[in-house]
Design an enzyme around this catalytic site. Structure first.
Site, mmCIF file in Angstrom:
data_model
loop_
_atom_site.group_PDB
_atom_site.id
_atom_site.type_symbol
_atom_site.label_atom_id
_atom_site.label_comp_id
_atom_site.label_asym_id
_atom_site.label_seq_id
_atom_site.Cartn_x
_atom_site.Cartn_y
_atom_site.Cartn_z
ATOM 1 N N CYS A 15 20.311 -16.260 3.355
ATOM 2 C CA CYS A 15 20.993 -14.827 4.785
ATOM 3 C C CYS A 15 21.797 -14.922 5.609
ATOM 4 O O CYS A 15 21.851 -15.910 5.745
ATOM 5 C CB CYS A 15 19.603 -13.684 5.019
ATOM 6 S SG CYS A 15 20.203 -12.801 5.863
ATOM 7 N N CYS A 19 17.461 -11.657 11.378
ATOM 8 C CA CYS A 19 16.647 -11.304 11.938
ATOM 9 C C CYS A 19 15.160 -11.904 12.117
ATOM 10 O O CYS A 19 14.361 -12.222 10.691
ATOM 11 C CB CYS A 19 16.486 -9.580 10.749
ATOM 12 S SG CYS A 19 18.411 -9.245 10.242
ATOM 13 N N ARG A 134 19.200 -7.446 15.168
ATOM 14 C CA ARG A 134 20.051 -7.925 13.088
ATOM 15 C C ARG A 134 21.337 -8.901 13.584
ATOM 16 O O ARG A 134 22.223 -7.780 13.916
ATOM 17 C CB ARG A 134 20.346 -6.644 13.025
ATOM 18 C CG ARG A 134 19.048 -5.573 12.042
ATOM 19 C CD ARG A 134 19.909 -4.638 11.470
ATOM 20 N NE ARG A 134 19.977 -5.207 9.908
ATOM 21 C CZ ARG A 134 19.070 -6.067 9.007
ATOM 22 N NH1 ARG A 134 17.726 -5.776 8.886
ATOM 23 N NH2 ARG A 134 19.366 -6.495 8.363
ATOM 24 N N CYS A 257 6.061 3.348 -4.571
ATOM 25 C CA CYS A 257 5.111 2.404 -4.946
ATOM 26 C C CYS A 257 3.758 2.693 -4.378
ATOM 27 O O CYS A 257 2.632 2.978 -4.783
ATOM 28 C CB CYS A 257 5.086 0.681 -5.232
ATOM 29 S SG CYS A 257 4.295 0.141 -5.905
ATOM 30 N N CYS A 263 -1.183 -0.208 -7.695
ATOM 31 C CA CYS A 263 0.016 -1.472 -7.563
ATOM 32 C C CYS A 263 0.817 -0.975 -9.139
ATOM 33 O O CYS A 263 -0.240 -1.335 -9.970
ATOM 34 C CB CYS A 263 -0.281 -2.856 -7.572
ATOM 35 S SG CYS A 263 -0.325 -3.577 -5.891
ATOM 36 N N ASP A 279 8.035 -7.292 -4.460
ATOM 37 C CA ASP A 279 9.023 -7.886 -3.269
ATOM 38 C C ASP A 279 7.979 -8.636 -2.626
ATOM 39 O O ASP A 279 8.239 -9.654 -1.508
ATOM 40 C CB ASP A 279 9.858 -7.727 -2.987
ATOM 41 C CG ASP A 279 11.031 -7.329 -2.528
ATOM 42 O OD1 ASP A 279 11.074 -8.767 -2.934
ATOM 43 O OD2 ASP A 279 11.987 -6.614 -1.563
ATOM 44 N N CYS A 328 -1.415 9.950 -0.729
ATOM 45 C CA CYS A 328 -1.154 8.696 0.690
ATOM 46 C C CYS A 328 -1.647 8.021 -0.303
ATOM 47 O O CYS A 328 -1.007 6.658 -0.178
ATOM 48 C CB CYS A 328 -2.805 8.127 1.512
ATOM 49 S SG CYS A 328 -2.963 7.297 1.854
ATOM 50 N N CYS A 332 0.421 1.212 0.333
ATOM 51 C CA CYS A 332 0.638 -0.337 -0.341
ATOM 52 C C CYS A 332 -0.302 -1.158 -0.304
ATOM 53 O O CYS A 332 -1.538 -1.278 0.775
ATOM 54 C CB CYS A 332 1.760 0.055 0.071
ATOM 55 S SG CYS A 332 2.778 -1.979 -0.177
ATOM 56 N N CYS A 350 -3.921 3.371 8.411
ATOM 57 C CA CYS A 350 -5.370 4.775 8.101
ATOM 58 C C CYS A 350 -4.797 6.039 9.129
ATOM 59 O O CYS A 350 -4.518 6.310 8.781
ATOM 60 C CB CYS A 350 -6.357 3.898 7.166
ATOM 61 S SG CYS A 350 -7.401 5.309 6.925
HETATM 62 S S1 SF4 Z 1 1.659 -4.289 -2.906
HETATM 63 FE FE1 SF4 Z 1 2.735 -2.377 -2.393
HETATM 64 S S2 SF4 Z 1 5.058 -2.120 -3.336
HETATM 65 FE FE2 SF4 Z 1 3.521 -4.074 -3.947
HETATM 66 S S3 SF4 Z 1 2.966 -3.572 -6.320
HETATM 67 FE FE3 SF4 Z 1 1.325 -2.909 -4.434
HETATM 68 S S4 SF4 Z 1 1.160 -0.894 -3.557
HETATM 69 FE FE4 SF4 Z 1 3.534 -1.641 -5.154
HETATM 70 S S1 SF4 Z 2 -8.876 7.430 4.043
HETATM 71 FE FE1 SF4 Z 2 -6.521 6.663 4.678
HETATM 72 S S2 SF4 Z 2 -5.508 5.035 3.800
HETATM 73 FE FE2 SF4 Z 2 -7.054 6.220 3.030
HETATM 74 S S3 SF4 Z 2 -6.495 8.024 1.307
HETATM 75 FE FE3 SF4 Z 2 -7.161 8.337 3.599
HETATM 76 S S4 SF4 Z 2 -5.193 8.445 4.747
HETATM 77 FE FE4 SF4 Z 2 -4.941 7.157 3.345
#
Ligand code: SF4
Ligand code: SF4
Length: 372
Positions: A15, A19, A134, A257, A263, A279, A328, A332, A350
């Protein structure tokens, strides 16, 4: 499989900016090889041919980094030529690029216009906020370069959106950032909270940039309430973070996602052709194969790919009994590191997410009626 997105890293983790919070530099430091350099013509040809050989109807080639413009305009001209050459099945192809915007001259921008690239520009707000993180390697800020590029994008009517990384510091200034974007006429925004770093054992560690629960809640709540008022008053600005909730409320799929509850298997191709499932997981442990030597069809179905998916379907007890799970999805899986014996920890965001829904769900449901 009908649609596929292939995320390509033409310049690996290289890059032209320095950053401090860059998640990709952080992931790459956890690999044997930090950078694979620039993608060569043979590898690019393999990526495009292998992708378009799949039984798919549509395909988005997404270029990210590192900084994907470092490879130069000829690389992208070649992308278009190869897509034409190998698109034997008339697949609907789109291209997008996520860039820091400092390496784009008029010829690059005209090319994006002529070839319908969707451009994502990384900008963190007004000058003093953006320049706090940045920075160029000589420690100077990059804001002025980015704004010059945005003026060119506007001049040539190139479709673009703004992606902002939010740090602990900038989260407290979100009202100022949002106001600045409105004054600039930006209508497509996405805010990405800075995530925790990996260490070499792939366990997350804390650092100065990422948002703790309370800070993240305040950020979400402040931004949402400013946006809510704008939408009610007829100012339609898209903030992806909240549009995803509205989509779910309206019965559509989220675009983020992490909200899916598990995932999805992404296809991330490093500059040497190595393929990873996400990623956030471009590390040796999750190298699925190499697109120059293996068919994408088999790479996406091999044992390691299955393992990546299967370890994500574990739902934490608290999530199982949570009223907000549909919105929710537990978040991720990267926010659920570390995985211990294959079991994820509970999402460290959470508390803030729950508090956000406790205080704003009714408003979100009300807002859904403003969107078709
Ligand atoms: S780590 Fe997060 S962004 Fe990556 S595939 Fe799993 S849920 Fe999706
Ligand atoms: S407990 Fe927290 S992380 Fe789990 S679904 Fe509920 S808000 Fe999302």
């Amino acid at each position: 499989m009908k649609n596929i997105t292939v995320l390509i890293k033409p310049s690996s983790s290289d890059c032209n900016l320095n950053c401090k919070y860059c998640f990709y530099k952080d992931s790459s430091r956890n690999r044997e090889t930090y950078s694979y350099g620039f993608m060569n013509d043979d590898t690019l040809e393999s990526v495009i041919k292998n992708t378009l050989d799949q039984e798919i109807f549509s395909c988005n080639f997404m270029f990210q980094g590192g900084e994907p413009t470092l490879v130069g305009l000829n690389f992208y001209k070649n992308v278009i030529l190869l897509q034409k050459k190998y698109n034997k099945k008339n697949i609907h192809i789109t291209n997008s690029i996520q860039t820091n915007g400092i390496n784009l001259d008029e010829s690059f921008i005209k090319f994006f216009k002529e070839n319908n690239f969707l451009v994502g520009i990384s900008l963190d707000g007004p000058k003093y906020i953006h320049d706090s993180n940045r920075k160029h390697y000589n420690d100077s800020g990059s804001f002025d370069d980015v704004i010059s590029t945005i003026m060119l994008l506007k001049k040539y009517k190139v479709e673009f959106n703004i992606l902002s990384v939010v740090t602990k510091y900038s989260s407290k200034l979100v009202g100022i950032i949002y106001e600045f974007y409105k004054n600039q006429g930006f209508t497509y925004l996405q805010f990405i909270p800075c995530i925790k770093e990996y260490n070499r054992d792939c366990k997350s560690i804390e650092r100065d940039y990422y948002l703790d629960s309370n800070t993240y809640y305040k950020f979400l709540d402040t931004l949402f309430n400013l946006w809510n008022e704008d939408v009610i008053n007829g100012k339609f600005i898209e903030i992806r973070n909240f549009m995803d909730y509205i989509n779910v409320i309206k019965g559509y799929n989220p675009t983020s996602c992490g909200m899916g509850g598990f995932c999805s298997l992404h296809t991330v191709v490093e500059s040497n052709g190595d393929v990873y499932p996400c990623d956030f997981y471009c590390i040796d442990e999750w190298r699925l194969g190499n697109i120059k030597y293996n068919s994408l069809y088999y790479i996406r179905r091999n044992d390691l790919a299955k393992k990546f998916f299967e370890r994500s379907i574990y739902i934490h007890d608290e999530c199982k009994h949570c009223n907000y799970f549909k919105l929710c999805g537990g978040g991720c899986r990267r926010n659920q590191e570390p995985f211990i014996n294959g079991i994820p920890s509970h999402n460290y965001q959470c508390e803030s997410i729950k508090k956000f829904f406790d205080n704003n769900l009714k408003k979100l449901i009300n807002l859904a009626k403003y969107y078709i």
